[in-house]
Design an enzyme around this catalytic site. Structure first.
Site, PDB file in Angstrom:
ATOM      1  N   PRO A 277      37.981  59.297  33.185  1.00 61.85           N
ATOM      2  CA  PRO A 277      38.069  59.711  31.781  1.00 61.85           C
ATOM      3  C   PRO A 277      39.330  59.181  31.112  1.00 61.85           C
ATOM      4  O   PRO A 277      40.387  59.076  31.729  1.00 61.85           O
ATOM      5  CB  PRO A 277      38.104  61.237  31.882  1.00 61.85           C
ATOM      6  CG  PRO A 277      38.740  61.495  33.220  1.00 61.85           C
ATOM      7  CD  PRO A 277      38.263  60.394  34.118  1.00 61.85           C
ATOM      8  N   ARG A 315      39.718  53.226  13.996  1.00 65.82           N
ATOM      9  CA  ARG A 315      38.401  53.699  14.426  1.00 65.82           C
ATOM     10  C   ARG A 315      37.410  53.907  13.269  1.00 65.82           C
ATOM     11  O   ARG A 315      36.238  53.530  13.400  1.00 65.82           O
ATOM     12  CB  ARG A 315      38.523  54.976  15.249  1.00 65.82           C
ATOM     13  CG  ARG A 315      39.271  54.787  16.569  1.00 65.82           C
ATOM     14  CD  ARG A 315      39.191  56.019  17.456  1.00 65.82           C
ATOM     15  NE  ARG A 315      37.862  56.174  18.020  1.00 65.82           N
ATOM     16  CZ  ARG A 315      36.997  57.092  17.636  1.00 65.82           C
ATOM     17  NH1 ARG A 315      37.317  57.974  16.695  1.00 65.82           N
ATOM     18  NH2 ARG A 315      35.800  57.168  18.193  1.00 65.82           N
ATOM     19  N   CYS A 347      43.769  46.354   1.054  1.00 71.56           N
ATOM     20  CA  CYS A 347      42.810  45.940   0.025  1.00 71.56           C
ATOM     21  C   CYS A 347      41.506  45.476   0.665  1.00 71.56           C
ATOM     22  O   CYS A 347      41.119  44.307   0.586  1.00 71.56           O
ATOM     23  CB  CYS A 347      43.411  44.834  -0.839  1.00 71.56           C
ATOM     24  SG  CYS A 347      42.391  44.408  -2.264  1.00 71.56           S
ATOM     25  N   TYR A 376      42.902  56.060  21.302  1.00 73.88           N
ATOM     26  CA  TYR A 376      42.586  54.859  20.525  1.00 73.88           C
ATOM     27  C   TYR A 376      43.064  54.959  19.084  1.00 73.88           C
ATOM     28  O   TYR A 376      42.442  54.406  18.179  1.00 73.88           O
ATOM     29  CB  TYR A 376      41.075  54.568  20.584  1.00 73.88           C
ATOM     30  CG  TYR A 376      40.555  54.535  21.990  1.00 73.88           C
ATOM     31  CD1 TYR A 376      40.867  53.478  22.838  1.00 73.88           C
ATOM     32  CD2 TYR A 376      39.782  55.581  22.496  1.00 73.88           C
ATOM     33  CE1 TYR A 376      40.412  53.458  24.148  1.00 73.88           C
ATOM     34  CE2 TYR A 376      39.320  55.566  23.806  1.00 73.88           C
ATOM     35  CZ  TYR A 376      39.651  54.495  24.626  1.00 73.88           C
ATOM     36  OH  TYR A 376      39.203  54.483  25.928  1.00 73.88           O
TER      37      TYR A 376
END
Length: 418
Positions: A277, A315, A347, A376
């Site tokens: 994990p 993400r 932008c 992450y």
């Protein structure tokens, strides 16, 4: 807004820590001291998650997938809790060794490893680091043999079954990950000719929960069957990790004990079970703080501009990932709930941290938290748009990574390469 915590910024060892469980006053103090955007990590929560994993898998080896969060504080906490380290690059191997992981507890599992990575890992092995190298292609075995490596080898197998929270992280049925299942027996024999064949490895994908767990069970069963069919029985079979966490407030926590029971039931072989994990260890142990820099009313929505964006937290742009956004402003009781588009400073239309998020009527200078960003988050931060990466601190206020400066952005330019 309620604070379901113990009053000192920590929570009881519950199955999941929600963004509302972080003490708002403490987060405001950290933002005031260190500025924003700011990642906050809680080592105590990391330790709790490790303990929960070890309790669910008492007869297995639990290795932490280092790529989820490589901060030294996190790695030291994970090592002290009793987990091993599964590393996807030479850099992660170096970080794990420097954080105190014993070499025999470190596995290097690379995909198409660059020559420089192999050079470094083999050199550390020659210096006495008795780590394990996982190979996912016969040519990687050749590359290791050319470097004189004859140490511990694990073969990564493509189990032909995949799952995950997004197509981009579903690995079990993607051709670039592992030797084909039908070639696994020959690959294990080839590994024995190069070094000491010790294990098999497979991984279904990342962020697995709910109905996807059936794919994990299929993978476990296939790998156990393969282990029994080999001429040389492996020491261990790693069935990967990818255990999901609830990013939405309404999502239930993963029933880890049920996952462990199902894994054991499907693992019918004599080898030692290994799980890896990453996200589960650190996701809810981190939170991102960002300040509102602009508020703009449009016909479609209220646009809330913040100083964190896709360079801070990738993400949402990369995976359409959901992270809960919460206002931490001290006086919000008299504000009207407002549907907002929370957007960063880049932008690009993709630079959105959240759409249709209901927040107390936003104002410039408000402090927002973006929840469940310990996995992450900072790891995928970049300097795109020449924006320095944020600082990272612990909940106690210790600096994990200092904030980059504009001078840092050009530090590597020019001069001779060392």
């Amino acid at each position: 807004m309620s604070e379901s915590n113990t009053g000192d910024g920590t929570t009881e060892n519950s199955a999941v820590r929600r963004p509302a469980d972080w003490e708002a006053d403490r987060l405001r103090d950290l933002a005031s001291e260190f500025g924003t955007p700011l990642y906050v990590v809680d080592p105590d929560r990391v330790r709790q998650n490790c303990e929960r994993l070890l309790g669910a898998f008492p007869d297995a080896t639990v290795d932490y997938a280092v790529k989820a969060n490589t901060a030294r504080t996190v790695l030291e906490t994970v090592e002290d809790a009793g987990l091993g380290a599964e590393c996807a690059s030479a850099g992660e191997v170096r970080r794990a060794l420097d954080a105190g992981f014993a070499p025999e507890e470190v596995r290097y599992t690379a995909v198409n490893p660059p020559a420089a990575d192999l050079d470094a890992v083999v050199e550390w092995w020659r210096e006495g680091a008795d780590l394990t190298v996982t190979v996912g292609a016969r040519t990687t075995l050749d590359a290791l043999a050319e470097r004189g490596y004859d140490g511990r080898l694990c073969v990564r197998v493509n189990p032909e079954v995949g799952a995950g929270h997004h197509a981009k992280v579903t690995t079990g049925d993607a051709p670039q990950f592992g030797v084909p299942f039908d070639d696994a027996t020959d690959a294990a024999s080839a590994a024995s000719e190069v070094g000491e064949f010790v294990g098999l490895h497979a991984h279904v994908g990342s962020g697995v929960s709910g109905d996807d767990l059936s794919a994990h069970e299929v993978l476990v069963g296939r790998m156990a069957m393969l282990a029994d069919e080999l001429d040389e029985s492996p020491e261990f079979v790693s069935v990967g990790g990818g255990f999901g966490v609830p990013y939405r407030r309404e999502d239930p926590p993963l029933d880890l004990d049920a996952v462990a029971d199902a894994t054991r039931a499907a693992f019918d072989c004599d080898a030692r079970l290994v799980v890896e994990p990453g996200r589960y260890v650190v996701a809810d142990a981190g939170i991102l703080l960002t300040e509102v820099t602009a508020v703009k009313e449009t016909a479609e929505t209220t646009v809330v501009g913040v100083d964190a964006g896709m360079t801070t937290l990738l993400r949402p742009a990369l995976y359409d990932a959901y992270h809960e956004v919460r206002s931490l402003s001290a006086s919000i009781d008299d504000r009207v709930p407002t549907s907002c588009l929370v957007a960063g400073p880049v932008c690009e239309t993709a630079d959105v941290l959240g759409e249709e998020r209901v927040l107390p009527e936003p104002k410039r200078g408000d402090l927002l938290s973006v929840g469940t960003t310990g996995a992450y988050g900072y790891e995928m931060a970049s300097t795109y748009n020449s924006r320095p990466r944020p600082a990272v601190v612990t909940l106690d206020g210790e600096t994990v990574a200092r904030r980059e400066t504009l001078a840092d952005l050009t530090r590597l330019e020019g001069g001779e390469q060392s």
